[in-house]
Design an enzyme around this catalytic site. Structure first.
Site, PDB file in Angstrom:
ATOM      1  N   GLY A 111     -15.952   2.264  14.168  1.00  0.00           N
ATOM      2  CA  GLY A 111     -17.002   1.240  14.061  1.00  0.00           C
ATOM      3  C   GLY A 111     -16.675  -0.011  14.857  1.00  0.00           C
ATOM      4  N   GLU A 112     -15.378  -0.343  14.945  1.00  0.00           N
ATOM      5  CA  GLU A 112     -14.980  -1.569  15.650  1.00  0.00           C
ATOM      6  C   GLU A 112     -14.790  -1.348  17.145  1.00  0.00           C
ATOM      7  OE1 GLU A 112     -11.407  -3.057  13.722  1.00  0.00           O
ATOM      8  OE2 GLU A 112     -12.334  -2.772  11.761  1.00  0.00           O
ATOM      9  N   HIS A 127     -13.069   3.232  -0.139  1.00  0.00           N
ATOM     10  CA  HIS A 127     -13.193   2.171   0.888  1.00  0.00           C
ATOM     11  C   HIS A 127     -13.853   0.919   0.319  1.00  0.00           C
ATOM     12  CE1 HIS A 127     -13.514   5.531   4.187  1.00  0.00           C
ATOM     13  NE2 HIS A 127     -12.262   5.133   4.069  1.00  0.00           N
ATOM     14  N   ARG A 152     -12.514  15.991   7.649  1.00  0.00           N
ATOM     15  CA  ARG A 152     -13.261  16.378   6.436  1.00  0.00           C
ATOM     16  C   ARG A 152     -14.695  16.774   6.785  1.00  0.00           C
ATOM     17  NH1 ARG A 152     -11.504  11.020   3.930  1.00  0.00           N
ATOM     18  NH2 ARG A 152      -9.447  11.442   3.039  1.00  0.00           N
ATOM     19  N   ASP A 178      -9.459  12.904  16.608  1.00  0.00           N
ATOM     20  CA  ASP A 178      -9.458  11.529  17.091  1.00  0.00           C
ATOM     21  C   ASP A 178     -10.658  11.286  18.012  1.00  0.00           C
ATOM     22  OD1 ASP A 178      -8.791   9.207  18.831  1.00  0.00           O
ATOM     23  OD2 ASP A 178      -6.946   9.252  17.640  1.00  0.00           O
ATOM     24  N   GLU A 203      -8.712  -5.354   4.768  1.00  0.00           N
ATOM     25  CA  GLU A 203      -8.507  -5.056   3.346  1.00  0.00           C
ATOM     26  C   GLU A 203      -7.338  -5.863   2.780  1.00  0.00           C
ATOM     27  OE1 GLU A 203      -9.483  -0.422   2.985  1.00  0.00           O
ATOM     28  OE2 GLU A 203      -8.757  -1.068   4.928  1.00  0.00           O
ATOM     29  N   ASN A 219       0.879  -1.168   0.000  1.00  0.00           N
ATOM     30  CA  ASN A 219       0.000   0.000   0.000  1.00  0.00           C
ATOM     31  C   ASN A 219       0.919   1.221   0.000  1.00  0.00           C
ATOM     32  OD1 ASN A 219      -1.802   2.018   0.479  1.00  0.00           O
ATOM     33  ND2 ASN A 219      -2.751   1.070   2.275  1.00  0.00           N
ATOM     34  N   HIS A 253     -18.325   1.972   7.353  1.00  0.00           N
ATOM     35  CA  HIS A 253     -16.877   2.042   7.591  1.00  0.00           C
ATOM     36  C   HIS A 253     -16.628   3.377   8.286  1.00  0.00           C
ATOM     37  CE1 HIS A 253     -12.543   1.395   6.323  1.00  0.00           C
ATOM     38  NE2 HIS A 253     -12.552   2.667   6.673  1.00  0.00           N
ATOM     39  N   LEU A 254     -16.438   3.325   9.605  1.00  0.00           N
ATOM     40  CA  LEU A 254     -16.297   4.550  10.395  1.00  0.00           C
ATOM     41  C   LEU A 254     -14.906   4.599  11.003  1.00  0.00           C
ATOM     42  CD1 LEU A 254     -19.747   4.330  12.274  1.00  0.00           C
ATOM     43  CD2 LEU A 254     -19.290   5.298  10.008  1.00  0.00           C
ATOM     44  N   GLY A 255     -14.033   5.401  10.406  1.00  0.00           N
ATOM     45  CA  GLY A 255     -12.668   5.517  10.917  1.00  0.00           C
ATOM     46  C   GLY A 255     -12.301   6.981  10.944  1.00  0.00           C
ATOM     47  N   GLY A 294     -11.763   1.865  12.602  1.00  0.00           N
ATOM     48  CA  GLY A 294     -11.351   2.284  13.944  1.00  0.00           C
ATOM     49  C   GLY A 294     -12.503   2.606  14.883  1.00  0.00           C
ATOM     50  N   ARG A 319      -2.577  -2.109  -3.400  1.00  0.00           N
ATOM     51  CA  ARG A 319      -3.759  -1.298  -3.229  1.00  0.00           C
ATOM     52  C   ARG A 319      -3.613  -0.108  -4.179  1.00  0.00           C
ATOM     53  NH1 ARG A 319      -4.911   3.364   0.873  1.00  0.00           N
ATOM     54  NH2 ARG A 319      -7.099   3.695   0.406  1.00  0.00           N
TER      55      ARG A 319
HETATM   56  P1  ADP Z   1      -8.023   5.425   8.990  1.00  0.00           P
HETATM   57  O1  ADP Z   1      -9.124   6.090   8.239  1.00  0.00           O
HETATM   58  O2  ADP Z   1      -6.857   6.321   9.271  1.00  0.00           O
HETATM   59  O3  ADP Z   1      -7.654   4.037   8.519  1.00  0.00           O
HETATM   60  P2  ADP Z   1      -8.993   4.041  11.344  1.00  0.00           P
HETATM   61  O4  ADP Z   1      -9.968   3.119  10.724  1.00  0.00           O
HETATM   62  O5  ADP Z   1      -7.733   3.467  11.913  1.00  0.00           O
HETATM   63  O6  ADP Z   1      -8.668   5.257  10.423  1.00  0.00           O
HETATM   64  O7  ADP Z   1      -9.765   4.809  12.513  1.00  0.00           O
HETATM   65  C1  ADP Z   1      -9.147   5.783  13.285  1.00  0.00           C
HETATM   66  C2  ADP Z   1     -10.181   6.349  14.257  1.00  0.00           C
HETATM   67  O8  ADP Z   1     -10.647   5.281  15.098  1.00  0.00           O
HETATM   68  C3  ADP Z   1      -9.618   7.421  15.171  1.00  0.00           C
HETATM   69  O9  ADP Z   1     -10.474   8.549  15.197  1.00  0.00           O
HETATM   70  C4  ADP Z   1      -9.620   6.746  16.523  1.00  0.00           C
HETATM   71  O10 ADP Z   1      -9.892   7.653  17.539  1.00  0.00           O
HETATM   72  C5  ADP Z   1     -10.773   5.788  16.398  1.00  0.00           C
HETATM   73  N1  ADP Z   1     -10.633   4.778  17.462  1.00  0.00           N
HETATM   74  C6  ADP Z   1      -9.705   3.819  17.568  1.00  0.00           C
HETATM   75  N2  ADP Z   1      -9.870   3.142  18.736  1.00  0.00           N
HETATM   76  C7  ADP Z   1     -10.918   3.704  19.371  1.00  0.00           C
HETATM   77  C8  ADP Z   1     -11.584   3.475  20.620  1.00  0.00           C
HETATM   78  N3  ADP Z   1     -11.173   2.515  21.454  1.00  0.00           N
HETATM   79  N4  ADP Z   1     -12.631   4.271  20.937  1.00  0.00           N
HETATM   80  C9  ADP Z   1     -13.035   5.243  20.107  1.00  0.00           C
HETATM   81  N5  ADP Z   1     -12.460   5.512  18.918  1.00  0.00           N
HETATM   82  C10 ADP Z   1     -11.421   4.755  18.567  1.00  0.00           C
END
Ligand code: ADP
Length: 399
Positions: A332-333, A179, A240, A282, A383, A7, A207-209, A330, A89
């Protein structure tokens, strides 16, 4: 089989060496500061090694990765011959690619033709592919797996923008979505966990990151997604803005004497959770601030949850129903509270949340109430596994 997954970003490169049949990862790591000085972080055999290695270009980075993989002390393979294929990727495949492909000169040209659509990402991906070809030679098969490919099944009414049609015809301006590899993986995995055929299911994939998007997946085919021509739109994200009135761009540019690029940069890098809260992009920081009654952090989280909730219902409407809602990435999980807030008030459409089951992080888990009409679940994304499996299938098909 050993597949090397690459990647490549503009100044960094992530990699994994994986057996696509078992999903076992024998080594993974990251090259950073390419073009500046160069640093390799390599994880293998339960050890983490960080080394400064000059990386004037991506070629030296790939070379460093390969040397680490075959290193006599800490390596995981005895020679480069044990790398059977490479899966890359690639961010943007435009309208040219609706699935993963083996890389040929023609494919490289088509990826290059998509560069205007992803000016920051595609050039880095191309350099990564060329560097692998230079170091490993043309005999090792390489595949491209596109972030946009899964969304190519969207119907016209989902992907066209309501602007003069010529801009689609001449400039290919339309919704592409991103995504895609993650949405495809979690929707397939959800069906597998439930013992159902993906062709029978209507899935809303969340997909919530740091970057976030939703996809509506009807019978295994994507019918809508929230990111668009660029990843800027849809949900509010870490930095964003997501969907908003584009008239604001002109207003801000005029009032603060900014170029359009500067104003759009503000929407990409200084908005979303960061801009709203003034605390952080974050979600962990936002949760901590909200616990201390920080008003703007609380509102930022509420806006995010409200927009995801509305979009779940919107996508159920787009498909005429929903069987499964999947959370991944991140947030969502790992953020049970955010998930619970998102799901609040969706009971009218059979979407529920069991507080006890929802109290989980980073693992596959059904979180809806027993017997509820809609299954809500957490599926950690992978992925890399999807890239490795696509690569293996393409290689086997060719043989
Ligand atoms: P990217 O889009 O950079 O791949 P990720 O899927 O790794 O992002 O998600 C990053 C986000 O996930 C960050 O905002 C982080 O705060 C959030 N995150 C990770 N662990 C936790 C947690 N335990 N509680 C709440 N949010 C979390």
């Amino acid at each position: 089989m050993n597949v090397l997954i690459i990647n490549a970003g503009s100044s960094s490169l992530k990699y994994q060496l994986m057996d696509p049949e078992t999903g076992a990862v024998s080594a993974k790591g990251l090259c950073e500061r390419i073009y500046i000085d160069g640093r390799l972080t390599h994880n293998a055999n339960g050890k983490k090694i960080v080394k400064d290695i000059p990386m004037p270009t991506h070629s030296e980075a790939i070379q460093a990765v390969l040397s680490a993989l075959v290193d006599p002390d800490n390596g995981v393979i005895s020679s480069m011959k044990e790398i059977d294929a490479v899966g890359h990727r690639v961010v943007h495949g435009g309208e040219s690619f609706a699935s993963s492909v083996l890389i040929t000169d023609q494919v490289m040209q088509a990826v290059e033709d998509c560069t205007p659509l992803a000016p920051l990402h595609n050039p880095a991906n191309i350099i990564g592919i060329e560097a692998c070809r230079a170091v490993l030679g043309h005999d090792v098969p390489q595949a491209a797996v596109f972030d946009t490919a899964f969304h190519q099944t969207m119907p016209e009414h989902a992907y066209l923008y309501s602007i003069p049609y010529e801009y689609y015809e001449n400039d290919k301006i339309r919704r592409y979505g991103f995504h895609g590899t993650s949405h495809r993986y979690v929707s397939l995995r959800a069906a597998e966990i439930l013992g159902r055929d993906p062709a029978e299911l209507k899935v809303v994939s969340c997909h919530l990151g740091n970057g976030s998007s939703l996809a509506a997946i009807d019978g295994g085919r994507c019918v809508d997604t929230s990111m668009g021509f660029t990843p800027l739109v849809g949900l509010p994200m870490g930095t964003r803005a997501g969907d908003m009135d584009v008239g604001v761009v002109e207003f801000i540019a005029n009032k603060y004497d900014m170029t359009i690029s500067e104003a759009v940069n503000l929407l990409n890098k200084e908005s979303g959770m960061l801009g709203l809260s003034g605390v952080s992009s974050d979600f962990r920081d936002l949760e901590q601030a909200a616990e201390k009654d920080h008003h703007r952090a609380t509102v930022a989280l509420e806006i995010f949850e409200y927009r995801v909730r509305k979009m779940i219902a919107e996508y159920a409407a787009a498909m005429g129903g929903v069987d499964v809602v999947v959370f991944t990435a991140g947030v969502g999980e790992n953020a049970p509270e955010t998930r619970a807030h998102i799901l609040q008030g969706l009971g009218f459409m059979g979407i529920t949340c069991d507080p006890e089951k929802n109290n989980c992080r980073g693992k596959e888990q059904i979180i809806s109430q027993d017997g509820a009409p809609v299954t809500v679940m957490v599926v950690p994304t992978n992925e890399e596994l999807m890239i490795a499996q696509d690569t293996m299938e393409l290689v086997l098909d060719q043989e």
